[in-house]
Design a protein around this motif. Structure first.
Motif, mmCIF file in Angstrom:
data_model
loop_
_atom_site.group_PDB
_atom_site.id
_atom_site.type_symbol
_atom_site.label_atom_id
_atom_site.label_comp_id
_atom_site.label_asym_id
_atom_site.label_seq_id
_atom_site.Cartn_x
_atom_site.Cartn_y
_atom_site.Cartn_z
ATOM 1 N N LEU A 144 0.820 -1.210 0.000
ATOM 2 C CA LEU A 144 0.000 0.000 0.000
ATOM 3 C C LEU A 144 0.855 1.260 0.000
ATOM 4 N N LEU A 145 1.988 1.217 0.676
ATOM 5 C CA LEU A 145 2.901 2.359 0.626
ATOM 6 C C LEU A 145 3.536 2.478 -0.752
ATOM 7 N N THR A 146 3.930 1.365 -1.332
ATOM 8 C CA THR A 146 4.512 1.382 -2.668
ATOM 9 C C THR A 146 3.521 1.931 -3.685
ATOM 10 N N ALA A 147 2.281 1.502 -3.593
ATOM 11 C CA ALA A 147 1.258 1.983 -4.525
ATOM 12 C C ALA A 147 1.101 3.497 -4.433
ATOM 13 N N GLN A 148 1.155 4.024 -3.217
ATOM 14 C CA GLN A 148 1.011 5.472 -3.058
ATOM 15 C C GLN A 148 2.221 6.218 -3.614
ATOM 16 N N HIS A 149 3.418 5.691 -3.388
ATOM 17 C CA HIS A 149 4.604 6.318 -3.978
ATOM 18 C C HIS A 149 4.551 6.248 -5.504
ATOM 19 N N ALA A 150 4.084 5.118 -6.044
ATOM 20 C CA ALA A 150 3.995 4.986 -7.496
ATOM 21 C C ALA A 150 3.021 6.011 -8.068
ATOM 22 N N ARG A 151 1.902 6.192 -7.381
ATOM 23 C CA ARG A 151 0.925 7.206 -7.811
ATOM 24 C C ARG A 151 1.552 8.598 -7.734
ATOM 25 N N HIS A 152 2.260 8.865 -6.639
ATOM 26 C CA HIS A 152 2.916 10.156 -6.445
ATOM 27 C C HIS A 152 3.969 10.393 -7.516
ATOM 28 N N ALA A 153 4.613 9.329 -7.996
ATOM 29 C CA ALA A 153 5.662 9.440 -9.004
ATOM 30 C C ALA A 153 5.118 9.589 -10.416
ATOM 31 N N GLY A 154 3.792 9.659 -10.564
ATOM 32 C CA GLY A 154 3.210 9.954 -11.868
ATOM 33 C C GLY A 154 2.744 8.769 -12.674
ATOM 34 N N ALA A 155 2.428 7.656 -12.021
ATOM 35 C CA ALA A 155 1.904 6.504 -12.757
ATOM 36 C C ALA A 155 0.616 6.874 -13.490
#
Length: 349
Positions: free
Chosen positions: A181-192
């Motif tokens: 869940l943390l990875t998913a949020q970072h991925a979203r934040h990184a512009g996925a």
């Protein structure tokens, strides 16, 4: 003389709360009063294996306040809120001298609790004395609860940063535990461009949806069909493997498009079988990620501060030090509904 209570693994599936005389910090050391220490899968492995992890790692997701500092300490002061961290690149280890400061041997050893000055126990304790390098001043705007999850937030920040995910990428996150869940949020934040979460547990799928993810599936044909639909049958640009399940490594790779990236966060405890020829012929880039750098903690705290990453919904319980053995037994049993539990060693003190 003041005493300190702390938890240690004494045998497979046996944890004891012990007591020691609390000494004052020496030169270059910091005495921290622990506010929270998160429980993670590494702690559960240490519990079930009888301590086959370094002693300082059993309880490594901690935050607290500086009680006093030893001679020569100038990066933190009495009263500062701090988080467990690692020091900046040392500049003198073989990796640093070779120009690979992002993989500093000293910081990596600190992250894994194997330096000569590593404490004899981790943050499942009322107080902890560590090297000044092992603490970082907390951002003022963050709550104590947020600070209790900075360490896993830094782990996942590090992984997404290392992966070099492109803007607009179609991303699959395998596993919706705290790391997923943390990875998913970072991925979203990184512009996925799209983040697809796959997870067998209904409760964890619900947790992903509560964090704003709409492409959430249980493993199976519907999930695979959606990934192919989003990518024009090519496969994911990036897949973050966050479960550590050895049997999933090759199937995970097969979800990635030719020339795409398989990013490994989950840590398998046994060997995995993969198709070397498949990986080579499809020119997969495989990124391994473990631990973090000093800068990753700064980035993680900033992501929490601006709301790009939300950790509060992941916290499903807060317990005392004496309740830790029962919690570890529950987590080891594999039937728990908990996501992230914080231990408050000084609760009521």
């Amino acid at each position: 003389m003041e005493t300190n209570r702390f938890a240690v693994v004494t045998a497979p599936r046996s944890v004891e709360v012990q007591e020691e005389e609390l000494r004052q910090p020496g030169a270059g050391e910091v005495l921290v009063r622990i506010r929270y220490c998160g429980v993670c899968a590494t702690d559960t492995h240490g519990y079930s294996s009888g301590g086959l992890i370094p002693k300082a790692v059993f309880g490594h997701e901690w935050t607290g306040s500086v009680v006093t500092v030893g001679a020569g300490v100038d990066t933190v002061a009495e009263g500062d809120r701090v988080v467990a961290s690692v020091g900046p690149a040392c500049g003198i280890c073989p990796m640093c001298r070779a120009g690979n400061a992002d993989h500093c041997d000293t910081a990596f050893a600190e992250a894994n609790g194997v330096t000569e000055d590593a404490p004899d126990h981790g943050g499942f304790s009322e107080h902890l004395i560590v090297s000044e390098r092992r603490v970082q001043r907390a951002l003022e705007s963050l709550t104590d609860e947020q600070l209790g999850l900075v360490e896993p937030t830094a782990v996942t920040f590090h992984a997404v940063r290392r992966t070099g995910q492109r803007l607009g990428a179609v991303v699959v996150v395998q596993g919706a535990g705290p790391i997923g869940l943390l990875t998913a949020q970072h991925a979203r934040h990184a512009g996925a461009g799209a983040v697809v979460v796959v997870e067998p547990s209904e409760a964890r799928r619900d947790a992903a949806r509560a964090l704003g993810f709409t492409e959430v599936f249980e493993p199976g044909d519907e999930f695979r069909a959606r990934v192919l639909e989003l990518t024009g049958t090519l496969g994911a640009d990036v897949l973050y493997e966050c479960t550590g399940a050895p049997a999933l490594l090759q199937p995970s790779a097969e979800l990635v498009r030719r020339g795409g990236i398989l990013s490994l966060l989950g840590y398998p405890m046994t060997d995995s079988e993969v198709s070397y020829g498949d990986w080579q012929s499809r020119e997969l880039t495989v990124i391994g990620s473990l631990a973090y750098t000093h800068a990753d903690f700064t980035g993680a705290m900033r992501a929490l501060a601006d709301g790009s990453v939300d950790v509060v919904p992941l916290i499903t319980g807060t317990i005392t030090l004496d309740e830790l053995p029962d919690l570890l037994a529950e987590l080891d049993g594999g039937t728990t509904q908990h996501a992230k539990v914080l231990v408050a060693p000084n609760a009521g003190a």
